[in-house]
Scaffold this active site. Structure first.
Site, PDB file in Angstrom:
ATOM      1  N   LYS A  22      -7.223   0.635  -9.662  1.00 26.84           N
ATOM      2  CA  LYS A  22      -8.072   0.016  -8.289  1.00 26.84           C
ATOM      3  C   LYS A  22      -7.928   1.198  -7.377  1.00 26.84           C
ATOM      4  O   LYS A  22      -9.100   1.674  -6.740  1.00 26.84           O
ATOM      5  CB  LYS A  22      -7.420  -1.121  -7.990  1.00 26.84           C
ATOM      6  CG  LYS A  22      -7.945  -1.554  -6.484  1.00 26.84           C
ATOM      7  CD  LYS A  22      -7.340  -2.944  -6.023  1.00 26.84           C
ATOM      8  CE  LYS A  22      -6.091  -2.639  -5.173  1.00 26.84           C
ATOM      9  NZ  LYS A  22      -6.371  -2.409  -3.827  1.00 26.84           N
ATOM     10  N   ASN A  23      -6.741   1.797  -6.861  1.00 27.65           N
ATOM     11  CA  ASN A  23      -6.642   2.574  -5.657  1.00 27.65           C
ATOM     12  C   ASN A  23      -7.130   4.014  -5.929  1.00 27.65           C
ATOM     13  O   ASN A  23      -7.678   4.807  -4.992  1.00 27.65           O
ATOM     14  CB  ASN A  23      -5.240   2.800  -5.185  1.00 27.65           C
ATOM     15  CG  ASN A  23      -4.888   1.500  -4.504  1.00 27.65           C
ATOM     16  OD1 ASN A  23      -5.729   0.638  -4.135  1.00 27.65           O
ATOM     17  ND2 ASN A  23      -3.417   1.574  -4.173  1.00 27.65           N
ATOM     18  N   CYS A 117      -4.593  -8.436   8.622  1.00 25.09           N
ATOM     19  CA  CYS A 117      -4.220  -8.421   7.349  1.00 25.09           C
ATOM     20  C   CYS A 117      -3.006  -9.109   7.189  1.00 25.09           C
ATOM     21  O   CYS A 117      -2.053  -8.925   7.929  1.00 25.09           O
ATOM     22  CB  CYS A 117      -4.459  -6.847   6.746  1.00 25.09           C
ATOM     23  SG  CYS A 117      -3.456  -6.598   5.197  1.00 25.09           S
ATOM     24  N   ARG A 122      -1.917  -2.964   9.816  1.00 31.64           N
ATOM     25  CA  ARG A 122      -2.774  -2.056   9.181  1.00 31.64           C
ATOM     26  C   ARG A 122      -3.766  -1.548   9.931  1.00 31.64           C
ATOM     27  O   ARG A 122      -5.007  -1.417   9.654  1.00 31.64           O
ATOM     28  CB  ARG A 122      -3.095  -2.380   7.906  1.00 31.64           C
ATOM     29  CG  ARG A 122      -2.191  -2.835   7.033  1.00 31.64           C
ATOM     30  CD  ARG A 122      -2.452  -3.335   5.570  1.00 31.64           C
ATOM     31  NE  ARG A 122      -2.811  -1.952   4.665  1.00 31.64           N
ATOM     32  CZ  ARG A 122      -3.227  -2.588   3.209  1.00 31.64           C
ATOM     33  NH1 ARG A 122      -3.391  -3.823   2.890  1.00 31.64           N
ATOM     34  NH2 ARG A 122      -3.230  -1.406   2.297  1.00 31.64           N
ATOM     35  N   ASP A 305       3.807  -1.013  -3.167  1.00 33.64           N
ATOM     36  CA  ASP A 305       3.052  -2.173  -4.139  1.00 33.64           C
ATOM     37  C   ASP A 305       3.791  -2.635  -5.119  1.00 33.64           C
ATOM     38  O   ASP A 305       3.397  -3.387  -5.887  1.00 33.64           O
ATOM     39  CB  ASP A 305       1.875  -1.418  -4.459  1.00 33.64           C
ATOM     40  CG  ASP A 305       0.712  -1.146  -3.429  1.00 33.64           C
ATOM     41  OD1 ASP A 305       0.920  -1.761  -2.488  1.00 33.64           O
ATOM     42  OD2 ASP A 305      -0.361  -0.474  -3.607  1.00 33.64           O
ATOM     43  N   ARG A 397      -8.188  -9.137  -7.010  1.00 32.36           N
ATOM     44  CA  ARG A 397      -8.453  -8.022  -6.560  1.00 32.36           C
ATOM     45  C   ARG A 397      -7.873  -6.632  -7.119  1.00 32.36           C
ATOM     46  O   ARG A 397      -8.669  -5.483  -7.148  1.00 32.36           O
ATOM     47  CB  ARG A 397      -8.145  -8.071  -4.961  1.00 32.36           C
ATOM     48  CG  ARG A 397      -8.763  -8.960  -4.368  1.00 32.36           C
ATOM     49  CD  ARG A 397      -8.186  -8.789  -2.469  1.00 32.36           C
ATOM     50  NE  ARG A 397      -8.267  -7.581  -2.546  1.00 32.36           N
ATOM     51  CZ  ARG A 397      -7.341  -7.139  -1.602  1.00 32.36           C
ATOM     52  NH1 ARG A 397      -6.470  -7.609  -1.113  1.00 32.36           N
ATOM     53  NH2 ARG A 397      -7.125  -5.491  -1.400  1.00 32.36           N
TER      54      ARG A 397
HETATM   55  C1  UD1 Z   1      -3.034   2.423   0.243  1.00 26.48           C
HETATM   56  C2  UD1 Z   1      -3.270   1.541  -0.934  1.00 26.48           C
HETATM   57  C3  UD1 Z   1      -2.308   0.354  -0.750  1.00 26.48           C
HETATM   58  C4  UD1 Z   1      -0.887   0.548  -0.630  1.00 26.48           C
HETATM   59  C5  UD1 Z   1      -0.743   1.700   0.495  1.00 26.48           C
HETATM   60  C6  UD1 Z   1       0.678   2.142   0.713  1.00 26.48           C
HETATM   61  C7  UD1 Z   1      -5.711   1.896  -1.256  1.00 26.48           C
HETATM   62  C8  UD1 Z   1      -6.813   1.347  -1.368  1.00 26.48           C
HETATM   63  N1  UD1 Z   1      -4.628   0.846  -0.921  1.00 26.48           N
HETATM   64  O1  UD1 Z   1      -3.356   1.326   1.538  1.00 26.48           O
HETATM   65  O2  UD1 Z   1      -2.473  -0.442  -2.226  1.00 26.48           O
HETATM   66  O3  UD1 Z   1      -0.116  -0.343  -0.359  1.00 26.48           O
HETATM   67  O4  UD1 Z   1      -1.608   2.575   0.370  1.00 26.48           O
HETATM   68  O5  UD1 Z   1       1.073   2.964  -0.348  1.00 26.48           O
HETATM   69  O6  UD1 Z   1      -5.135   2.953  -1.743  1.00 26.48           O
HETATM   70  N2  UD1 Z   1      -1.194   3.617   9.257  1.00 26.48           N
HETATM   71  C9  UD1 Z   1      -1.438   3.858  10.526  1.00 26.48           C
HETATM   72  N3  UD1 Z   1      -2.535   4.066  10.976  1.00 26.48           N
HETATM   73  C10 UD1 Z   1      -3.606   4.408  10.079  1.00 26.48           C
HETATM   74  C11 UD1 Z   1      -3.444   4.076   8.741  1.00 26.48           C
HETATM   75  C12 UD1 Z   1      -2.123   3.902   8.366  1.00 26.48           C
HETATM   76  O7  UD1 Z   1      -0.486   3.563  11.382  1.00 26.48           O
HETATM   77  O8  UD1 Z   1      -4.492   4.969  10.556  1.00 26.48           O
HETATM   78  C13 UD1 Z   1      -0.022   2.965   8.637  1.00 26.48           C
HETATM   79  C14 UD1 Z   1      -0.145   1.714   8.090  1.00 26.48           C
HETATM   80  O9  UD1 Z   1       0.135   0.698   9.046  1.00 26.48           O
HETATM   81  C15 UD1 Z   1       1.063   1.781   7.093  1.00 26.48           C
HETATM   82  C16 UD1 Z   1       1.636   3.155   6.601  1.00 26.48           C
HETATM   83  O10 UD1 Z   1       0.594   3.897   7.658  1.00 26.48           O
HETATM   84  O11 UD1 Z   1       2.291   1.059   7.681  1.00 26.48           O
HETATM   85  C17 UD1 Z   1       0.734   3.365   5.451  1.00 26.48           C
HETATM   86  O12 UD1 Z   1      -0.468   2.971   5.136  1.00 26.48           O
HETATM   87  P1  UD1 Z   1      -1.600   3.526   4.213  1.00 26.48           P
HETATM   88  O13 UD1 Z   1      -0.991   4.567   3.340  1.00 26.48           O
HETATM   89  O14 UD1 Z   1      -2.719   3.835   5.204  1.00 26.48           O
HETATM   90  O15 UD1 Z   1      -2.154   2.264   3.435  1.00 26.48           O
HETATM   91  P2  UD1 Z   1      -3.431   1.995   2.886  1.00 26.48           P
HETATM   92  O16 UD1 Z   1      -4.223   3.596   2.648  1.00 26.48           O
HETATM   93  O17 UD1 Z   1      -4.244   1.013   3.831  1.00 26.48           O
END
Ligand code: UD1
Length: 418
Positions: A22-23, A117, A122, A305, A397
């Site tokens: 998925k990711n 969320c 997030r 995950d 999902r």
């Molecule tokens: C992706 C994965 C999700 C997985 C996660 C962590 C997809 C579609 N989803 O989610 O399944 O659980 O990586 O491996 O690939 N953060 C910030 N600011 C930002 C972005 C992130 O502070 O702008 C923080 C988040 O709150 C979190 C951390 O960074 O604490 C990691 O999040 P992130 O890697 O961005 O997760 P996703 O990309 O949403």
């Protein structure tokens, strides 16, 4: 709303095929927006988040053809809209992945700000900060991120916190920016590398793939290519955990063992016997799990995950263990539900203290997010009596036909439509 009904106690045995990730699929589908001619994807998983992304691409004006055997063709040559609406973004945060490509190729994009969320706040601040560093003007108005940049410019950007979709968004944007972009403290997840490799075959120039420093030299155009989505390492980890939890013997076909190393190491520590081949993983367990501490980390560390699923093994283990969640705040929604099945867990901040109990009892439980739901299904596979996991749309999902795959392995499981 559909639910999954399980009767625990059956040992899982046999073979299961791992679906496309998925990711990996979500950012790759978004990357189609960068191509001047059609992209053709194979091994696309049939999941609700994929359907949502396809719907989003359709709303933007892309032509999407879903072919046989999990292939999807996306022709984004004639986009008619640059707006990702709230109705779609609210159901899937990863919709933010269209922001970078739209802005890079069309100089403009409007994407609804994803809301709250279940697994924490997030935020998307790093996506926006990075695009601003590349020269975009960004405003948030009426719940929408409105971004403009006649042509993005290469820059050096440091992620305060490694972000998977943040890295993907900025990397896609940088492929068509003017000059060189360096992304520091970039996420190293295999899905990021898979996207980078696909972008390079489309004509991009990305180096440092697989490291935390990506160097992207902007180009003027990208072409459509054919790309096979890599196997889902989280689905693979979940089926290994299912084998272990039921003291079964399961072989996963079509997997990438190298992407699941941290999970395999942990399961071995917990007493599972795991053997590996080029594209298969065999997991056997013939004892009560040994308690093992878990601490989530960005890749190549133990994945957030998989935290909920492996916690189920600690719940059943001989001994006690701590589970520490360092990636997301508030990602313990499964704990209360597992407690309803008899688990002994105490929560304190980002740490769960688990005291192993001999067994669980079936109960009606509620799925709250994708991976939490998977842990409840695992618990239901071993709990005495019947469990009903409600709000199963969360699991749809990210897991393809989970009840069918588990039933083929011998589980007593069925889906009951609402
Ligand atoms: C992706 C994965 C999700 C997985 C996660 C962590 C997809 C579609 N989803 O989610 O399944 O659980 O990586 O491996 O690939 N953060 C910030 N600011 C930002 C972005 C992130 O502070 O702008 C923080 C988040 O709150 C979190 C951390 O960074 O604490 C990691 O999040 P992130 O890697 O961005 O997760 P996703 O990309 O949403």
């Amino acid at each position: 709303m559909d639910k999954i009904i399980l009767r625990g106690g059956n040992r899982l045995e046999g073979e299961v095929r791992i679906s496309g990730a998925k990711n990996a699929a979500l950012p790759l589908l978004a990357a189609s927006l960068l191509a001047e001619n059609p992209m053709y994807f194979t091994n696309v998983p049939h999941l609700r988040d994929v359907t949502t992304t396809i719907e989003l691409l359709g709303q933007l004006g892309a032509r999407v053809i879903i072919g046989e055997r999990m292939s999807v063709e996306v022709d984004a040559t004639d986009i008619t809209s640059l707006r990702a609406p709230y109705e779609l973004v609210k159901t899937m945060r990863a919709s933010i992945l269209v922001l970078g490509p739209l802005l890079a190729r069309y100089g403009e994009a409007e994407v609804s700000l994803p809301g709250g969320c279940a697994i924490g706040t997030r935020p998307v601040n790093l996506h926006l900060k990075g695009l601003e560093a590349m020269g975009a003007e960004i405003e948030v108005e009426e719940g929408y991120i409105k971004a403009r940049a006649p042509r993005l410019k290469g820059t050096r950007f440091f992620f305060d916190q490694a972000s998977v979709t943040g890295t993907e968004n900025l990397m896609m944007a940088a492929t068509m920016a003017e000059g060189v972009t360096v992304l520091e403290n970039a996420a190293r997840e295999p899905e990021v590398s898979d996207l980078a490799e696909c972008l390079n075959r489309m004509g991009a120039s990305i180096s440092g793939i697989g490291t935390d420093e990506l160097v992207i030299e902007g180009v003027d155009r990208l072409d459509g290519v054919e790309h096979a989505i890599l196997p889902d390492r989280i689905e693979a980890g979940t089926y290994i955990a299912a084998a272990a939890v039921t003291r079964g013997d399961v072989t996963l076909q079509g997997a990438r063992p190298g992407h699941v190393e941290a999970v395999i190491d942990k399961l071995r520590e917990m007493g599972a016997e795991i053997t590996l081949g080029g594209d298969w993983i065999r997991a056997r367990m013939d004892r009560r799990p040994i308690a093992a501490n878990l601490r989530t980390q960005p890749y190549p560390g133990f994945p957030t995950d998989m935290q909920a699923q492996l916690m189920v093994l600690d719940v059943l283990a001989a001994g006690g263990a701590t589970v520490t969640e360092t990636v997301f705040e508030n990602r313990f929604m499964h704990v209360q539900e597992l407690q309803r099945m008899g688990a002994e867990i105490e929560l304190s901040g980002n740490t769960a203290f688990v005291r192993g109990v001999g067994g669980l009892t079936g109960a009606p439980v509620m799925a709250t997010d994708l991976r939490a739901s998977a842990s409840l299904v695992l618990a239901g596979l071993v709990a005495e009596g019947e469990s009903a996991v409600e709000r199963i749309y969360h699991i749809d999902r990210g897991y393809e036909r989970i009840e069918e795959k588990l039933a083929l392995l011998g589980a007593d499981v069925r889906r009951v439509p609402a």
